[in-house]
Scaffold this motif. Structure first.
Motif: not given
Length: 226
Positions: A54-61, A108-114
């Motif tokens: 949910f968190v990572v999807g905001v900026a991408w949308l 977590y690293s991949r999450f922050f990179l995304l």
């Protein structure tokens, strides 16, 4: 009444422009609020993958919407483009929840990179079709103003609601769950902050007005926004 009417009109126009983003943010925020309301640490941990998604999807949308506007997509193309973005976000969730045995430092690293890549996308997405340095700096100015204004509103609301919660607890001995302040933060950041931020963004995304920046300010603005 004028205030309520203006607020309703702003909400409607914002939803028409960013329907998927606002549905995503609202549903995600209330999902997390409901999850924290269980006051069950183990249960919350079980849903960590969907929380991160949910968190990572905001900026991408948001970035997807800006790309679509920059390419001047029609309704069908825009819907397809949003569907592709949702599919990619869904694959990230599948990676976290199914392919990974546990969410470790690598995940977590991949999450922050995304997450970082999504924010960079928001900065440059409106100019995917054509580059204009003057419009870019005007856009950064609008983006910075929107970020500051939305953060200020969310902070004031968070403080106000937190004081009210503490007052109810102290004066009336009302027992809240141990995550009540985190729930408050999720609501203020997820719903209020995002709505105000998106509502403040102009359309067209940038103007042709001249904006003067010296080199120090250019670097500062770019690093703050990233």
């Amino acid at each position: 009444m004028n205030f309520i009417s203006t607020l309703s009109q702003n909400a409607l126009s914002c939803f028409k422009r960013f329907p998927l983003v606002l549905i995503w943010v609202t549903s995600g925020s209330f999902f997390l609020i409901g999850l924290y309301a269980t006051d069950d640490y183990d249960l919350i941990g079980n849903y960590e993958a969907i929380s991160l998604t949910f968190v990572v999807g905001v900026a991408w949308l948001i970035g997807t919407q800006f790309i679509s506007e920059g390419l001047e997509h029609n309704s069908f193309s825009r819907t397809v483009f949003r569907g592709i973005c949702l599919t990619l976000i869904g694959l990230f969730y599948y990676y976290l929840d199914v392919l990974s045995e546990d969410i470790s430092e690598i995940e977590y690293s991949r999450f922050f990179l995304l997450l970082l890549a999504g924010h960079v996308l928001v900065i440059f997405a409106p100019f995917i079709n054509t580059w204009n340095a003057q419009k870019f700096w005007n856009y950064l100015k609008s983006l910075a103003f929107s970020l500051i204004r939305s953060a200020l509103y969310a902070l004031v609301l968070f403080i106000g609601l937190s004081v009210a919660i503490a007052a109810f607890d102290f004066l009336f001995d009302v027992k809240f769950n141990s995550y009540i302040y985190l729930q408050n933060l999720v609501f203020c950041l997820g719903v209020v902050n995002t709505f105000i931020f998106l509502n403040d963004l102009p359309k067209p995304i940038a103007s042709d007005e001249s904006v003067e920046f010296n080199k120090a300010i250019e670097v500062l603005v770019v690093y703050i926004l990233i």
